[in-house]
Write an enzyme that holds these catalytic residues in place. Structure first.
Site, PDB file in Angstrom:
ATOM      1  N   LYS A  60      20.822   9.759  -4.673  1.00  0.00           N
ATOM      2  CA  LYS A  60      20.741   8.226  -4.745  1.00  0.00           C
ATOM      3  C   LYS A  60      21.500   7.898  -3.356  1.00  0.00           C
ATOM      4  O   LYS A  60      22.608   8.242  -3.036  1.00  0.00           O
ATOM      5  CB  LYS A  60      21.834   7.792  -5.903  1.00  0.00           C
ATOM      6  CG  LYS A  60      20.937   8.180  -7.223  1.00  0.00           C
ATOM      7  CD  LYS A  60      19.610   7.269  -7.390  1.00  0.00           C
ATOM      8  CE  LYS A  60      19.732   5.790  -7.413  1.00  0.00           C
ATOM      9  NZ  LYS A  60      20.391   5.366  -8.286  1.00  0.00           N
ATOM     10  N   SER A  80      25.928   8.302  -5.930  1.00  0.00           N
ATOM     11  CA  SER A  80      25.970   8.538  -7.480  1.00  0.00           C
ATOM     12  C   SER A  80      26.707   9.681  -7.793  1.00  0.00           C
ATOM     13  O   SER A  80      26.616  10.888  -7.245  1.00  0.00           O
ATOM     14  CB  SER A  80      24.692   8.680  -8.229  1.00  0.00           C
ATOM     15  OG  SER A  80      24.648   9.096  -9.340  1.00  0.00           O
ATOM     16  N   ASN A 109      54.810 -32.746  -6.875  1.00  0.00           N
ATOM     17  CA  ASN A 109      53.475 -33.252  -7.340  1.00  0.00           C
ATOM     18  C   ASN A 109      52.614 -33.625  -5.906  1.00  0.00           C
ATOM     19  O   ASN A 109      51.553 -33.217  -5.698  1.00  0.00           O
ATOM     20  CB  ASN A 109      53.345 -34.200  -8.085  1.00  0.00           C
ATOM     21  CG  ASN A 109      53.825 -34.082  -9.373  1.00  0.00           C
ATOM     22  OD1 ASN A 109      53.980 -33.044  -9.860  1.00  0.00           O
ATOM     23  ND2 ASN A 109      53.830 -35.185 -10.466  1.00  0.00           N
ATOM     24  N   GLU A 158      24.100  -5.553  -4.419  1.00  0.00           N
ATOM     25  CA  GLU A 158      24.320  -5.957  -5.901  1.00  0.00           C
ATOM     26  C   GLU A 158      25.464  -6.754  -6.176  1.00  0.00           C
ATOM     27  O   GLU A 158      25.270  -7.691  -6.944  1.00  0.00           O
ATOM     28  CB  GLU A 158      24.136  -4.523  -6.313  1.00  0.00           C
ATOM     29  CG  GLU A 158      22.879  -3.912  -6.321  1.00  0.00           C
ATOM     30  CD  GLU A 158      23.005  -2.374  -7.065  1.00  0.00           C
ATOM     31  OE1 GLU A 158      22.940  -2.113  -8.212  1.00  0.00           O
ATOM     32  OE2 GLU A 158      23.496  -1.547  -6.089  1.00  0.00           O
ATOM     33  N   LYS A 208      44.240 -23.629  -8.691  1.00  0.00           N
ATOM     34  CA  LYS A 208      44.407 -22.612  -7.527  1.00  0.00           C
ATOM     35  C   LYS A 208      43.740 -21.305  -7.716  1.00  0.00           C
ATOM     36  O   LYS A 208      43.269 -20.655  -6.703  1.00  0.00           O
ATOM     37  CB  LYS A 208      45.999 -22.479  -7.569  1.00  0.00           C
ATOM     38  CG  LYS A 208      46.625 -23.418  -6.638  1.00  0.00           C
ATOM     39  CD  LYS A 208      48.136 -23.386  -6.290  1.00  0.00           C
ATOM     40  CE  LYS A 208      48.929 -24.307  -6.871  1.00  0.00           C
ATOM     41  NZ  LYS A 208      48.404 -25.207  -8.002  1.00  0.00           N
ATOM     42  N   HIS A 253       5.637 -16.586  -6.553  1.00  0.00           N
ATOM     43  CA  HIS A 253       5.795 -16.259  -7.876  1.00  0.00           C
ATOM     44  C   HIS A 253       5.794 -14.811  -7.752  1.00  0.00           C
ATOM     45  O   HIS A 253       5.369 -13.842  -8.627  1.00  0.00           O
ATOM     46  CB  HIS A 253       4.445 -16.528  -8.689  1.00  0.00           C
ATOM     47  CG  HIS A 253       4.248 -17.956  -8.824  1.00  0.00           C
ATOM     48  ND1 HIS A 253       4.454 -18.671 -10.164  1.00  0.00           N
ATOM     49  CD2 HIS A 253       3.627 -18.830  -7.968  1.00  0.00           C
ATOM     50  CE1 HIS A 253       4.231 -19.986  -9.930  1.00  0.00           C
ATOM     51  NE2 HIS A 253       3.583 -20.202  -8.526  1.00  0.00           N
TER      52      HIS A 253
END
Lengths: 462, 462, 462, 462
Positions: free
Chosen positions: C283, C277, C109, C290, C325, C155
Site C-alpha cells: 500500500k 499499511s 471583558n 484524506e 477560543k 457529473h
C-alpha cells in the site's frame, strides 16, 4: 421535451424525473434567467453567431416570456425540468426554431451560475434594506431614552448602570457590521461573471466576456471556466451573512422576551405584535420575537447544510450543486418574513423607565466605590478588594451599599472621605463613563449611528 | 377567527399574522389532528365532560372534516392560523356551538405535540419500508455476484481482492442498523403520549390518560405536563436517524458515481436512471446518485438546525418550537423522493465483471505473500517487511508481483518454497478469508442478510 | 489568588474552578495580552492615572513576563484561572503593588476581546501565507502542463477535453477568493478596537481610545461598550473563512485521491507524502489528502458550534463566550498542520500525461460536432440532437465517434461536409475555447494568476 | 519504526508525519487496545497460529505495557505514530521478536474500530452515571418543594401556577430519555464486534469470531468486514446522544440563569458555585450554568462535524475516519467536566419560595375562570372568550382579576355564581390538575421518578 434527449433510447424514469426537476423552486430565477439570456443573445450577435434580426426576435420573445411570468400567465409544460428549459421551450413556441440558436456556446452550467448570482445580488440589496430599517427603529427608540437609566448586565447579573439608549445602540452596531459585510461580499461577487464558461471548458465562440459581464452589472468575467460553473462560494458566504444577522436578531429577541416577562416588566409589547392562547385567556405572547430567535437556528442549519454539500465534491459541475438553491431561497424568505414584524414590534413597544430604574441596586456602584479609592491613591487591585468588603458589610447589615455610612466605610479604608456618598448616584455613574463608546457619551454615539444610517438613505417606518 | 382573541383590543398586524401562521405547512397534520381530537372527545366523554350524544356529534363532524381533507375539498378561511384552528373552525361550521366543547381541558400545546408524534410514527414506518426496499435490491445484486472478483479499496487504493457481493453487502448492513435504530426509537416515542398535558400544567378534568394513550396507539402517557409540551427529543432523534440514512446513501452514491466513470467502468447505469446535458450530446449523468449524495447534506443541516432551535430555551412551550416541523417534513419528503430513484437505479444497473477483474493487480496479494511466510514460521511483522521488499523488487524489475520467480523471491527470504506461486490466485485469496464476515464467506453472509430482511417482509421491486 | 475574591466568603468548588479555568488553552494569548497591557499602561499614563515612572515600571515588568513565556520559563500558579490573571499575578510578583494599578478602568471583558482580536489578526496573516503558498505550487504545476490534454468532467462523467493546467488553475482561483475574503474581513476587524470598553459600560477614566486603538494597530475604537465586550462576529467570520478554505482543500483532495487510484493513474504521489499499511505491504496511501478532506468537516463543525453558542445570548458578556477560543485555536492549528503536507504533496506529485490522454474519448467532442453543424447554419438545439444521434450510431456500430465516416455522418445530417473529420482533434477542440477563462486561453489565465500572486509576494517552496 | 515501511524507499516528510500521527490524542485508547490485543492473542492461539507459550508471553508483555501506561512510565518513541504502533513497539522491546506475531491476521483498521467501540462502551457507562447523578439532585430539590407554588410559563409569559417540584421534575424526565437512549444504543453497539475483519476483506486465519466477540464483552461479531472497518455509526450516535444531553442541560441552565437574576430572585446560588468579576466587586456570576449552556453548542458542532466527515466517503477505511476520535474525546471530556459543577450547583442552590409566590398573578387563573363557566354548562370556546373579557375588564379597572366582584363578573356572564371567588386560589388551581402528569399530582410523579432512578442505583452526592 428535455434539452438533451438525443443519445437516449429510453425515457427517464418518472421518479428520477420528479427528483431531478427543479422548476418547483427555481422558477423564481425567471427574471434573472431572462436577463441573462438577453445579454447572451447580444453577445452572440456581437460575435457574429446571431444576425441582428435574430437577436431582436429572440429578445422580443424573451420579453414576452418575462411578461407571462410577471402576469402569472406562464404555464409550465410536462418536460419543463427547470426554469432554463421552461423559458427556452416557451420561447420556441413563441418565435419558432430561431429560439434554438440562443443556447449556442452556452450550457445550463454557466447559465444557472449566472442566474443565481444575479438573484443573489438582488436579494442582497433587499436584505440590506431590511437590516437598515431595523437599525432605524432602534435609533428612534434610543433617541427617546437617552436619559433612561437601567441595569446593564454581564453574566445576566446586574453589573453597572447604563442608559436605555446605550442598550438599544448595543443592538444597532452589529447590524452595521452585517450591512458592511454584505456590501463587501457583493463587491467581490460582481467581479466574477460566469456567463461564457460553457459547461466546463469555456465557449468556442468569440464572445467578449468583459462586455457581457458589464452588460449584466458585473465588473469582470470569471477567470476559469471549470471553476466558474462549480463555484458556490458566494452562496455559502451569503448564508453566513444571513446566519450572523439571525444571531443578532436572536440576541435582540432574547433581551426583549425576558424584559417583557412581568418580573422584569421593562417593556410592554403592542397588542398588534403579540398573540394569545387557545387555552389561557389572559396570555399576550411575544411570538415574533420567539420566532426570530427560533428561525436563527434554521439559518445556521442551512449554512451548515450548504457547506456540507460542497465538501469533497470533485472539480466541475456536479448535480449536488442543485442543493444550493433551496436553502438560499428559504433563508431569504425567512428574513423577508421576519424583519417586518420585528421592525414593527420594536417600533411600537413601550419602555417602562420606572421598572428599569427600580431594578438598579446600589451594589452596581461598587466599581465606582473602588474607583473612588483609586482617586485617593489606592491601587485598583486593592481598591477592588476594599469595595468587595464594603458590599459584604452591607449584606451582613442587611442594608444596601449606599446605606452604609461614611463611618462604616472608614472601617474598611482610611481613604474614605466625607464625599464618598457622592459615589452612589446612578446618573452620575453613567455620566462618568464618558470615554468614546461608553454609557456616558450615548448622545454622541447616537449621532454617529445616525450618520452611518444616513449614508444608507433608509427611512424608518412610521 | 382565532381561538384566542378575547383579551385583545386590536387586531394582529398582518406581517405578524403571516409570520405566525403555520397552516401552509402544518396542514399535513390534519389526519393526526383529527385522530387526536377523536380520542380526546372520547376521553372527555368518559370523564363526563361531554355527553355521549355530544361526543358522537363531534366525532361525526370530525370525520366529515377529515373527508374534506382527503377529497381535497377543504377550504381554508382567513383566520385559520394553523391546522388545529382550521379543523375546529370547520367543525363549528358543520356542527354548531357544540364544537366549542372539544377544546375543553386541552391546549394547542399538548395537541400539537400529540399530532407531531402521531405523524412521526407514521413517517417512521414509511422510512423503514424505503430502507428495507433498498436493502432488498442490494441483496438481489449481491446474489448475482457471489463469484465476481473485484478490488477492495482502503484509502481508495487497491488493497485486497473481494467479491462484488461482499462489496454490495457492505452497503446493506448499515441499512439494518438504520432500521433497528428507527424501531428502537419508535418504541420509546410510543411510551410518552402528551395528550392531556394542557398548556403546561395538566388538565383539570378527570381524564384517564393511560386509556387515552392506548386509544392512540401509545403505550403510556407522558410523566410531566410541563416537559411534555416542550419535548421535541423525538424530532431531533428522528432527524438524526434520517441524517445517518443520508450518510449511508451518500457513501453508496459515491462508490457508484466513481465506478460509473469510464476509467473504472465497473458499472453501467440504465438509461432510465441517468440524464443528459443541454450542451454535450454524449453525456449520461448519474443525477440520482449525485442528488443522494448532495441531499444528505440537507439532512445534516436540518438536524443541526433543530438542535440549535432547542438549545437554551426556557422551560415550557416557546414559539421557537414551531421550527420543528418544516425540517422534519422536508427531511421526510427528501427521502420519500430519493429512495424510489435510488432503488430503481441500483436494481437496474449492470456490473461489468471483466472491468472489475481487470483492475486487480497481483500486488494486492502482498498480504497473502506475507501470510505465506507466516505459515512457514516467520513472525508476521517480519513477513510483512519481506513482502514489502518483494513488491519493491517487482517494481524495480518492471513486472507484476506474480511475475517474480520463486528464485527472485528466494533472494528475499529463504522461507520461499516451490509452492509460493499458489499465493497469486485472486479467487483463492478471497476464499481464504473464510472467517465470519470475511470476503470468503459471502454466501453465508448473504443468507444472514436475507434472513434479516425476511423478518421485515419487504419485497424488492421488480 | 483570583482577581475577584473580595465579596466571597467561601472558596470556589474545585470542579467549578477546573471547568472555569481557561489557562490551559488561552495561554497562547500571552503575547496579545501583554501587548494590550502595554498599550493600556500608556493610555492610563496619558490619562494621568499612572505616573510616567509607574508606567515604565509596569512596562518593564510586562516585558519580563513576556520573556518568561517566550523562553518557556513562565510557571503557572494555582490561582491562575486565565492568561490575564496569570500575567497580572506574575507582574505583581516581579514589580510589587504598583502592578495593581494596571487593571484600573479596565475589565477582563474588554481585555480578552482585545487579546482575541490581536491574535486573530495575526493568525489571519499566517493563514493568508499558507493559502498563497499552496497557490504558488498549483501554478508551478500548471506551468508544466499547459499542453497536457485531459478529460474535463461534469457529473464526474467525461465532458470535454481541457488542459491539465486549466484543471490545476481551477483549484487556484478559489484560493484567491479565500485570501481576498480574509483581507476584507481583517480590514473590518481593525476598525473596532474594544479596549477601553470596561466590563460593559465604558471606562470612567479619560482614555483617548482613538490613540489607544492606533497604538495597537487598529484604525478606530469600537462604538458601543456593551456591544464591544460581547461581539464575536469576527470569530465567526474567521471560522467561516477557514471553513470555506477547508471546502476548497477538500475538493482538491477529492480530485487527487481519485486520480491517484490506478484505474485513473493520472497522478503519482511522492513517497514522502504517502504512507503504508500495517497489514498490506504494497500500500501507498494518500493520507494527507484524506486528512485534508476529513478535516474540512471539523472546520464546518467548529463554525456551526460557535454560531450556536452565540445564538440567543442576552446582551453583554456571558460566560458562554469563553467557548469562542477553542474552536478558533483548533481551526487554526488544523490548517497550520494541514497546509505544509498538502503543499509538499502537490509540489512533488507527478502527473502522468499519457494516462490522461488515454482517458480521452472522441465522444467528448460531440459538442464540437454540434458546433460544426452550427457553423453550417443549423440552430444549436437541432445540432445538439444531430450530434446525439451520431453518438448513438457510433455506439450501435461499436466504434468511437471519430471512427464514423463522413458518409455515416451524412446519413444523420446533410450539413456534413468533407471537413467534418477535423472536428475530432482534442487539442484543436481545446484551442477553440479561446474566450476569456476558457480551456483554450490557459496561458493567459496562468499569467493573470501569477500576477495576482506576485502582489502577495509569497514564494512557492522548493 | 513504523509498522509499514517495507515498500518505501524514502522517509515520510516530517510535516506529513506530524499531521498523520495520532498518538497525542489516541493514547487514551491504550487500555482498550491492550484488552483487544489480549483477546486477539487468545484467538490466534485457539486458531493454532500462536502456541500457548507464545500467547502467554505476549499476554504477559501486554500487561506490562498496560502497567507502564497506568503508572505513567510509558515513554513514547519517535516512530510511535499511533497507540497501536506504540504498544506493539514497546511489546517488542519487552518480549522480543515473538511480539511480531501478534499482528498476524489483523489490521490496524479492525483494531482501531474495536478499540474505539470498547472505549465508547466505557464512556457511555460513565455518562449514564453523570446523568443519573444529576437526576438524583433534581429529585432531592423537587422533594423539598412539593408545596411551593410558582408561575409556570409558556412563551416565557406567566401562564398557570404550578409547583416548584413540577418544574424541577420537568428537567428530570428528559434525563431519563437520555439514559434510556444511551442504553438502547449500547445494546446495539455490543452486537457488532469488528475484530477479525482485517483491513477490509476479513482474516485468513480460522478465528472463532463469536468467541472473540464474547471475550471482549460483545454479543456478536460484525457481519461484513468491509463495512466493519468503516462503520462509525456508533460514534455519530453517541455524539447525538451527548448533544441532546447538552440541549437538556442548556435548558436547565437557561431557567436557572434567568431565575437567579434579582428581578426574578427565584433562586440563590451557593458561593462555591458562582464566581466574581475582576472589575465589579459585587458580582456573583453563575458561570457553571453559562458554560453548560455554551458548551452544548460545542457538542452540536462535534456531531455536525463527524457526520460531515462521514458523508460521501467511498467504501472501506479512509483516513478521514481518523477525525472520529477528537470530537468524541472532547465531547466526553466536556461532559465529564460539566456534570460535577452543575450537579453541585443544583444540589446547593436555594429556592426562594416567597419570590416565586410573589410572581403569581391572579390573571394566571383565567383558564380556571373559563373552566368554572364550563362547569356551569358554557362550551369551553365561549367560556374562554368570557374569561378573556374578564381579564380585560380587570385591566381597565386597574385591579387584579381576583379583585373583580361577583357582580362585575355577572356583567360578563349570567353563569357567574356566588362561588366564583373560589376560583382564585393558586393552590387549589394547582391541585385541580390532578390527572396523570399534571401539576396537581406532583407527589405521585416524584414517586415514579424515584422508582425509575432506584433501578439505576445511582446515589445523589451529599
Amino acid at each position: 421535451m428535455t434539452l438533451w434527449g438525443g443519445v437516449f433510447s429510453q425515457p427517464t424514469d418518472d421518479a428520477v424525473r420528479r427528483l431531478n426537476d427543479s422548476l418547483r423552486f427555481d422558477w423564481r430565477l425567471y427574471d434573472a434567467d431572462i436577463t441573462g439570456s438577453l445579454a447572451w443573445a447580444d453577445a452572440l450577435s456581437q460575435a457574429g453567431v446571431l444576425t441582428p434580426a435574430e437577436r431582436d426576435r429572440i429578445a422580443a420573445g424573451l420579453e414576452r416570456v418575462r411578461a407571462e411570468f410577471m402576469e402569472g400567465t406562464f404555464a409550465a409544460a410536462p418536460g419543463d425540468e427547470d426554469i432554463h428549459t421552461a423559458v427556452e421551450r416557451r420561447l420556441a413556441e413563441l418565435i419558432g426554431p430561431v429560439a434554438g440558436k440562443l443556447h449556442t456556446g452556452r450550457s445550463r452550467n454557466d447559465q444557472v451560475a449566472t442566474d443565481l448570482l444575479l438573484w443573489l445580488l438582488s436579494a442582497q440589496r433587499r436584505i440590506v434594506d431590511h437590516v437598515c430599517a431595523l437599525g432605524a427603529v432602534l435609533l428612534r427608540q434610543a433617541e427617546r431614552h437617552l436619559d433612561t437609566a437601567m441595569p446593564g448586565y454581564t453574566h445576566f447579573q446586574p453589573a453597572q448602570p447604563i442608559t436605555a439608549a446605550h442598550w438599544w445602540l448595543n443592538h444597532f452596531w452589529p447590524l452595521t457590521r452585517d450591512v458592511e459585510r454584505l456590501e463587501r461580499a457583493a463587491d467581490a461577487w460582481r467581479a466574477r461573471c460566469p456567463l461564457g464558461s460553457g459547461a466546463l471548458a469555456g465557449t468556442p465562440y468569440p464572445i467578449d466576456r468583459q462586455a457581457l459581464a458589464e452588460r449584466l452589472g458585473f465588473t469582470a468575467p470569471s477567470h476559469n471556466s471549470l471553476d466558474a460553473v462549480a463555484d458556490r462560494d458566494h452562496a455559502a458566504e451569503f448564508l453566513f451573512c444571513l446566519s450572523l444577522i439571525g444571531v443578532h436578531l436572536s440576541r435582540l429577541a432574547e433581551d426583549l422576551i425576558v424584559f417583557a416577562n412581568p418580573s422584569f416588566g421593562f417593556i410592554r409589547l403592542d397588542e398588534r405584535y403579540s398573540t394569545g392562547s387557545s387555552l389561557m385567556p389572559q396570555k399576550r405572547n411575544p411570538d415574533p420575537l420567539e420566532l426570530a430567535r427560533g428561525k436563527s437556528a434554521r439559518l445556521i442549519g442551512h449554512l451548515a447544510g450548504l457547506l456540507v454539500a460542497l465538501k469533497g465534491l470533485p472539480s466541475g459541475y456536479n448535480k449536488d450543486l442543485q442543493e444550493d438553491k433551496e436553502p438560499l431561497f428559504d433563508a431569504v424568505d425567512t428574513l423577508d418574513a421576519l424583519f417586518p414584524p420585528v421592525i414593527g414590534l420594536v417600533n411600537t413597544l413601550v419602555l417602562v423607565p420606572e421598572r428599569m430604574r427600580a431594578a438598579l441596586d446600589p451594589a452596581m456602584l461598587a466599581t465606582d466605590l473602588a474607583d473612588y479609592f483609586v482617586t485617593r491613591g489606592v491601587p485598583f487591585r486593592e481598591a477592588h478588594a476594599l469595595a468587595g468588603r464594603a458590599v459584604k458589610l452591607a449584606e451582613a447589615r442587611g442594608v444596601s451599599l449606599s446605606e452604609l455610612s461614611a463611618e462604616d466605610l472608614a472601617t474598611i479604608s482610611d481613604q474614605t472621605g466625607d464625599d464618598v456618598a457622592r459615589v452612589f448616584d446612578f446618573d452620575a455613574a453613567i455620566a462618568r463613563r464618558a470615554a468614546f463608546g461608553g454609557a456616558g457619551e450615548t448622545e454622541a454615539q447616537l449621532a454617529r449611528a445616525q450618520a452611518w444610517l444616513a449614508r444608507r438613505r433608509i427611512a424608518a417606518p412610521e
